[in-house]
Design a protein around this motif. Structure first.
Motif, PDB file in Angstrom:
ATOM      1  N   ILE A 234      -2.249  26.199  14.185  1.00 10.96           N
ATOM      2  CA  ILE A 234      -2.637  26.569  12.827  1.00 10.96           C
ATOM      3  C   ILE A 234      -1.705  27.700  12.418  1.00 10.96           C
ATOM      4  CG2 ILE A 234      -4.424  27.612  11.382  1.00 10.96           C
ATOM      5  CD1 ILE A 234      -6.505  26.398  13.242  1.00 10.96           C
ATOM      6  N   LYS A 235      -1.090  27.575  11.256  1.00 13.57           N
ATOM      7  CA  LYS A 235      -0.211  28.627  10.750  1.00 13.57           C
ATOM      8  C   LYS A 235      -0.869  29.266   9.533  1.00 13.57           C
ATOM      9  CE  LYS A 235       4.476  29.657   9.214  1.00 13.57           C
ATOM     10  NZ  LYS A 235       5.782  29.131   8.856  1.00 13.57           N
ATOM     11  N   ILE A 236      -1.002  30.608   9.591  1.00 15.43           N
ATOM     12  CA  ILE A 236      -1.607  31.371   8.503  1.00 15.43           C
ATOM     13  C   ILE A 236      -0.508  32.232   7.894  1.00 15.43           C
ATOM     14  CG2 ILE A 236      -3.384  33.063   7.913  1.00 15.43           C
ATOM     15  CD1 ILE A 236      -4.717  32.131  10.646  1.00 15.43           C
ATOM     16  N   THR A 237      -0.366  32.188   6.554  1.00 16.97           N
ATOM     17  CA  THR A 237       0.706  32.921   5.883  1.00 16.97           C
ATOM     18  C   THR A 237       0.144  33.761   4.748  1.00 16.97           C
ATOM     19  OG1 THR A 237       2.180  31.064   6.356  1.00 16.97           O
ATOM     20  CG2 THR A 237       2.953  32.678   4.761  1.00 16.97           C
ATOM     21  N   LYS A 238       0.647  35.009   4.669  1.00 19.83           N
ATOM     22  CA  LYS A 238       0.302  35.902   3.552  1.00 19.83           C
ATOM     23  C   LYS A 238       1.455  36.875   3.360  1.00 19.83           C
ATOM     24  CE  LYS A 238      -3.091  39.112   1.711  1.00 19.83           C
ATOM     25  NZ  LYS A 238      -3.282  38.544   0.388  1.00 19.83           N
ATOM     26  N   ASN A 239       1.968  36.947   2.135  1.00 19.82           N
ATOM     27  CA  ASN A 239       3.050  37.886   1.782  1.00 19.82           C
ATOM     28  C   ASN A 239       4.223  37.843   2.759  1.00 19.82           C
ATOM     29  OD1 ASN A 239       1.481  38.702  -0.378  1.00 19.82           O
ATOM     30  ND2 ASN A 239       0.579  40.403   0.752  1.00 19.82           N
ATOM     31  N   LYS A 240       4.713  36.652   3.036  1.00 23.49           N
ATOM     32  CA  LYS A 240       5.876  36.422   3.893  1.00 23.49           C
ATOM     33  C   LYS A 240       5.651  36.798   5.360  1.00 23.49           C
ATOM     34  CE  LYS A 240       9.106  36.925   0.096  1.00 23.49           C
ATOM     35  NZ  LYS A 240      10.251  37.626  -0.441  1.00 23.49           N
ATOM     36  N   LYS A 241       4.414  37.089   5.729  1.00 27.32           N
ATOM     37  CA  LYS A 241       4.073  37.315   7.133  1.00 27.32           C
ATOM     38  C   LYS A 241       3.229  36.137   7.590  1.00 27.32           C
ATOM     39  CE  LYS A 241       4.202  42.321   6.945  1.00 27.32           C
ATOM     40  NZ  LYS A 241       3.479  43.569   7.129  1.00 27.32           N
ATOM     41  N   SER A 242       3.355  35.803   8.878  1.00 29.95           N
ATOM     42  CA  SER A 242       2.581  34.659   9.356  1.00 29.95           C
ATOM     43  C   SER A 242       1.997  34.923  10.744  1.00 29.95           C
ATOM     44  CB  SER A 242       3.439  33.401   9.388  1.00 29.95           C
ATOM     45  OG  SER A 242       4.491  33.551  10.311  1.00 29.95           O
ATOM     46  N   ALA A 243       0.904  34.224  11.005  1.00 30.98           N
ATOM     47  CA  ALA A 243       0.243  34.244  12.304  1.00 30.98           C
ATOM     48  C   ALA A 243       0.070  32.800  12.733  1.00 30.98           C
ATOM     49  CB  ALA A 243      -1.111  34.941  12.215  1.00 30.98           C
TER      50      ALA A 243
ATOM     51  N   ASP B  43     -12.524  30.281   6.598  1.00 31.45           N
ATOM     52  CA  ASP B  43     -13.259  31.216   5.733  1.00 31.45           C
ATOM     53  C   ASP B  43     -12.555  32.571   5.651  1.00 31.45           C
ATOM     54  OD1 ASP B  43     -15.079  29.157   5.574  1.00 31.45           O
ATOM     55  OD2 ASP B  43     -16.684  30.192   6.652  1.00 31.45           O
ATOM     56  N   VAL B  44     -12.049  33.057   6.787  1.00 33.90           N
ATOM     57  CA  VAL B  44     -11.359  34.346   6.803  1.00 33.90           C
ATOM     58  C   VAL B  44     -10.047  34.254   6.028  1.00 33.90           C
ATOM     59  CG1 VAL B  44     -10.220  36.070   8.263  1.00 33.90           C
ATOM     60  CG2 VAL B  44     -12.426  35.118   8.952  1.00 33.90           C
TER      61      VAL B  44
ATOM     62  N   PRO C   2     -11.068  34.959  17.413  1.00 38.73           N
ATOM     63  CA  PRO C   2     -11.297  36.390  17.210  1.00 38.73           C
ATOM     64  C   PRO C   2     -10.522  36.877  15.984  1.00 38.73           C
ATOM     65  CG  PRO C   2     -10.837  35.932  19.512  1.00 38.73           C
ATOM     66  CD  PRO C   2     -10.536  34.671  18.750  1.00 38.73           C
ATOM     67  N   ILE C   3     -11.070  37.874  15.303  1.00 34.34           N
ATOM     68  CA  ILE C   3     -10.464  38.354  14.049  1.00 34.34           C
ATOM     69  C   ILE C   3      -9.042  38.860  14.251  1.00 34.34           C
ATOM     70  CG2 ILE C   3     -11.317  40.751  14.084  1.00 34.34           C
ATOM     71  CD1 ILE C   3     -11.404  38.387  11.058  1.00 34.34           C
ATOM     72  N   ARG C   4      -8.768  39.503  15.377  1.00 30.56           N
ATOM     73  CA  ARG C   4      -7.404  40.008  15.634  1.00 30.56           C
ATOM     74  C   ARG C   4      -6.396  38.870  15.739  1.00 30.56           C
ATOM     75  NH1 ARG C   4      -7.620  45.218  16.055  1.00 30.56           N
ATOM     76  NH2 ARG C   4      -9.333  46.306  17.035  1.00 30.56           N
ATOM     77  N   ASP C   5      -6.826  37.740  16.293  1.00 34.10           N
ATOM     78  CA  ASP C   5      -5.931  36.591  16.401  1.00 34.10           C
ATOM     79  C   ASP C   5      -5.645  35.975  15.033  1.00 34.10           C
ATOM     80  OD1 ASP C   5      -6.069  37.074  19.095  1.00 34.10           O
ATOM     81  OD2 ASP C   5      -7.174  35.257  19.598  1.00 34.10           O
ATOM     82  N   ILE C   6      -6.607  36.088  14.109  1.00 31.88           N
ATOM     83  CA  ILE C   6      -6.435  35.483  12.784  1.00 31.88           C
ATOM     84  C   ILE C   6      -5.558  36.350  11.879  1.00 31.88           C
ATOM     85  CG2 ILE C   6      -7.623  34.661  10.708  1.00 31.88           C
ATOM     86  CD1 ILE C   6     -10.111  34.197  12.508  1.00 31.88           C
ATOM     87  N   VAL C   7      -5.828  37.659  11.817  1.00 29.96           N
ATOM     88  CA  VAL C   7      -5.152  38.513  10.835  1.00 29.96           C
ATOM     89  C   VAL C   7      -4.239  39.571  11.442  1.00 29.96           C
ATOM     90  CG1 VAL C   7      -7.002  38.193   9.160  1.00 29.96           C
ATOM     91  CG2 VAL C   7      -7.053  40.181  10.661  1.00 29.96           C
TER      92      VAL C   7
ATOM     93  N   THR D 234      -2.779  31.547   3.087  1.00 31.35           N
ATOM     94  CA  THR D 234      -2.737  30.084   3.120  1.00 31.35           C
ATOM     95  C   THR D 234      -2.791  29.624   4.566  1.00 31.35           C
ATOM     96  OG1 THR D 234      -0.318  30.049   3.140  1.00 31.35           O
ATOM     97  CG2 THR D 234      -1.404  29.905   0.990  1.00 31.35           C
ATOM     98  N   LEU D 235      -3.275  28.418   4.745  1.00 25.90           N
ATOM     99  CA  LEU D 235      -3.463  27.865   6.079  1.00 25.90           C
ATOM    100  C   LEU D 235      -2.837  26.483   6.156  1.00 25.90           C
ATOM    101  CD1 LEU D 235      -6.529  28.054   8.256  1.00 25.90           C
ATOM    102  CD2 LEU D 235      -5.922  25.788   7.498  1.00 25.90           C
ATOM    103  N   GLU D 236      -2.085  26.232   7.210  1.00 24.23           N
ATOM    104  CA  GLU D 236      -1.499  24.917   7.466  1.00 24.23           C
ATOM    105  C   GLU D 236      -1.859  24.509   8.879  1.00 24.23           C
ATOM    106  OE1 GLU D 236       2.742  24.492   6.607  1.00 24.23           O
ATOM    107  OE2 GLU D 236       2.595  26.424   5.562  1.00 24.23           O
TER     108      GLU D 236
END
Length: 195
Positions: free
Chosen positions: A141-150, A123-124, A169-174, A131-133
């Motif tokens: 779980i790999k989260i990508t936005k504007n060539k940055k990833s978490a 949802d976040v 936790p939100i800090r871990d996601i974004v 995007t989420l993979e």
């Protein structure tokens, strides 16, 4: 003589097992056996929030054990009746989420576990336009936005799963995506600013 010592040890152990243990406590507790820390205790570093003194666990384990506390009530015949009240492992959070100053309506509830908010990852990710993979073989779980990833490890103690939804936790996601996170304590709101 040896049998006398063995009998004596058995009696002592039996007594020790039968005597209930109690935890010392200086303040009042609620029906679940817990309470919020006083400002004085917080300032001394003794505790940080809601906790228990009745032997309930407050570890950061992600196992599915549930906390319980015992509540005694007197009946009209002056006998004590013991009932067990189970404390939910996760509770619904009252915090609200804003992305770029817009209130976000999430499909899943934000959860609270041990005084920490856990957000539904998918949802976040949708709310911030990322995007989420999911790579189940690598357990991440790999989260990508504007060539940055978490990256979130599914086996991390900071990642929980409930009703087929992954929370963190939100800090871990974004946090690694260049987002700024602000908590408005007075209004119980979390603001994410991200481009």
């Amino acid at each position: 003589m040896k049998k006398t010592i063995q009998l004596f040890m058995v009696i002592i152990l039996s007594i020790a097992l039968l005597v209930p243990t109690t935890a010392a406590h200086s303040g009042r507790t609620d029906a679940n056996g817990g309470h919020n820390c006083s400002e004085k205790s917080k300032s001394k570093g003794l505790c940080t929030g809601y906790h228990y003194h009745s032997g309930s666990s407050s570890t950061s384990s992600s196992s599915s054990s549930s906390n319980s506390s015992t509540k005694k009530s007197n009946s009209s015949s002056s006998k004590s009746k013991t009932t067990t009240v189970k404390k939910a492992e996760y509770e619904k959070s009252s915090v609200t989420l804003y992305v770029n100053d817009v209130l976000v309506k999430l499909d899943n509830d934000i959860l609270v576990k041990e005084n920490s908010n856990y957000f539904p990852v998918r949802d976040v990710v949708k709310a911030i336009g990322a995007t989420l993979e999911i790579d189940k073989t690598a357990d991440v779980i790999k989260i990508t936005k504007n060539k940055k990833s978490a990256t979130l490890s599914l086996s991390s103690k900071n990642v929980i799963s409930k009703n087929n939804t992954t929370y963190a936790p939100i800090r871990d996601i974004v946090g690694d995506l260049g987002a700024t996170i602000t908590f408005d304590k007075d209004n119980n709101r979390i603001y994410i600013n991200i481009k």
